[in-house]
Design a protein around this motif. Structure first.
Motif, short mmCIF file in Angstrom:
data_model
loop_
_atom_site.label_atom_id
_atom_site.label_comp_id
_atom_site.label_asym_id
_atom_site.label_seq_id
_atom_site.Cartn_x
_atom_site.Cartn_y
_atom_site.Cartn_z
N ALA A 117 0.83 -1.21 0.00
CA ALA A 117 0.00 0.00 0.00
C ALA A 117 0.86 1.26 0.00
CB ALA A 117 -0.92 -0.01 1.22
N ASP A 118 1.91 1.29 0.83
CA ASP A 118 2.79 2.46 0.91
C ASP A 118 3.47 2.73 -0.43
OD1 ASP A 118 2.10 2.67 3.55
OD2 ASP A 118 3.91 1.69 4.30
N SER A 119 3.97 1.66 -1.04
CA SER A 119 4.71 1.84 -2.29
C SER A 119 3.79 2.30 -3.43
CB SER A 119 5.40 0.53 -2.68
OG SER A 119 4.46 -0.52 -2.81
N LEU A 120 2.52 1.86 -3.40
CA LEU A 120 1.58 2.31 -4.43
C LEU A 120 1.32 3.80 -4.30
CD1 LEU A 120 -1.01 -0.62 -4.46
CD2 LEU A 120 0.57 0.02 -6.30
N VAL A 121 1.20 4.29 -3.07
CA VAL A 121 0.97 5.72 -2.85
C VAL A 121 2.20 6.53 -3.20
CG1 VAL A 121 0.49 7.46 -1.09
CG2 VAL A 121 -0.79 5.32 -1.09
N MET A 122 3.37 6.04 -2.82
CA MET A 122 4.61 6.79 -3.05
C MET A 122 5.17 6.60 -4.46
SD MET A 122 6.64 6.32 0.57
CE MET A 122 6.74 4.55 0.39
N GLY A 123 4.63 5.61 -5.19
CA GLY A 123 5.13 5.36 -6.53
C GLY A 123 6.51 4.73 -6.54
N ASP A 124 6.82 3.98 -5.50
CA ASP A 124 8.14 3.34 -5.37
C ASP A 124 8.05 1.93 -5.92
OD1 ASP A 124 10.54 2.20 -4.58
OD2 ASP A 124 10.61 3.34 -2.70
N MET A 125 8.43 1.75 -7.18
CA MET A 125 8.29 0.45 -7.84
C MET A 125 9.20 -0.63 -7.25
SD MET A 125 6.54 -1.26 -9.95
CE MET A 125 5.64 0.11 -10.67
N PRO A 126 10.47 -0.36 -6.96
CA PRO A 126 11.30 -1.41 -6.35
C PRO A 126 10.74 -1.89 -5.01
CG PRO A 126 12.70 0.32 -7.22
CD PRO A 126 11.30 0.82 -7.31
N LEU A 127 10.22 -0.96 -4.20
CA LEU A 127 9.63 -1.34 -2.91
C LEU A 127 8.40 -2.21 -3.14
CD1 LEU A 127 10.00 -0.77 0.16
CD2 LEU A 127 8.27 1.02 -0.10
N LEU A 128 7.59 -1.88 -4.13
CA LEU A 128 6.40 -2.65 -4.45
C LEU A 128 6.77 -4.05 -4.91
CD1 LEU A 128 3.35 -2.93 -4.99
CD2 LEU A 128 3.74 -1.90 -7.24
N LEU A 129 7.74 -4.15 -5.81
CA LEU A 129 8.14 -5.46 -6.32
C LEU A 129 8.71 -6.34 -5.22
CD1 LEU A 129 9.79 -4.48 -9.73
CD2 LEU A 129 7.62 -5.65 -9.37
N GLY A 130 9.49 -5.73 -4.32
CA GLY A 130 10.06 -6.51 -3.22
C GLY A 130 8.98 -7.09 -2.32
#
Length: 280
Positions: free
Chosen positions: A54-67
């Motif tokens: 959820a955090d990575s989707l809001v922040m647009g952090d793709m590496p964090l989302l993939l991890g």
């Protein structure tokens, strides 16, 4: 052998469930501690990884989302694999229903203990090292085993539910029973207190052992944990192998198919020999 048969067998009691849960909680605590020291993340903490999605989707952090997605998918795959093995064992009437997934867990931890440093350098499509995916898969296998063994009552890879249940029993113990009849008195379930308190203590002790091991010895400290799982699963698996034809076919079927393929290739007139020579 009789003790191991009870721990991994189909017929369960509260005592065998508790003993198996304590051993697995110790193992999970050690693996979690090692994962944090190596990667600064707890590889069985799916609540945290879900929040990370959820955090990575809001922040647009793709590496964090993939991890986070990689860890979640690996955990799900581990749990699904354990469920398939247990249901297969139930279908073919294995005596030691939970030996197969525990043996798989041990088989994954042995090479990790010997070559774990290599997995830190292996990149994956999920922007995290292979170590994260491997440890998450292992924790998924173990959590599914504990859940299937106890009907969802025992959790070994995360302590939130255990702390909740222990808190409920503490609340019962502290409840003011004044002006209540003996039949209506609120009392704690001491069996549940021992179970959940024991799981938390085993997890903490395992975490301490894992943290000390990874700090002073390195990846090789995983080998005693793998040996523990082998001690639980291998004798039971070998016993089933002697008495269950379906398990023998599943274990050695690939060898029989390989032999048949080789025999076919070496037979006269096989396709590999080419067309027969023409007569002059």
């Amino acid at each position: 052998m009789r003790l191991l048969s009870h721990l991994t067998g189909l017929h369960r009691t509260h005592a065998t469930n508790r003993m198996l849960g304590l051993l697995l909680a110790f193992n999970a605590g050690a693996v979690n501690a090692g994962g944090f020291l190596l990667l600064a993340r707890y590889t069985s903490h799916m609540t945290g990884f879900t929040s990370q999605v959820a955090d990575s989707l809001v922040m647009g952090d793709m590496p964090l989302l993939l991890g986070a997605l990689g860890a979640i998918v690996s955990f799900l795959a581990g749990a699904a694999t354990a469920a398939i093995q247990i249901n297969w064992g139930r279908q073919y009437r294995l005596r030691h229903l939970y030996a197969l997934p525990l043996l798989l867990e041990a088989a994954l931890m042995l090479p990790f203990g010997l070559m774990g440093a290599i997995t830190l350098e292996w990149t994956t499509p999920f922007a995290v090292p292979l170590t994260v995916l491997l440890l998450s898969f292992i924790m998924g296998v173990q959590n599914a085993v504990a859940s299937k063994v106890s009907g969802g009552k025992i959790r070994t890879t995360h302590m939130t539910g255990n702390f909740t249940d222990l808190g409920i029993e503490i609340g019962k113990a502290l409840y003011w029973n004044r002006n209540r009849s003996e039949a209506d008195r609120v009392r704690p379930n001491l069996q549940r207190v021992r179970l959940f308190g024991g799981l938390i203590l085993a997890f903490v002790l395992g975490g301490m052992a894992g943290a000390a091991g990874f700090k002073y010895v390195g990846f090789i400290c995983v080998l005693p944990l793998a040996a523990l799982l082998l001690w639980l699963s291998l004798p039971a698996y070998l016993d089933d192998l002697r008495h269950n034809r379906a398990l023998r076919d599943w274990t050695f079927g690939w060898l029989d198919r390989l032999r048949a393929r080789r025999a076919k290739r070496s037979a006269p007139g096989s396709a590999e020999d080419g067309p027969p020579a023409e007569k002059l």
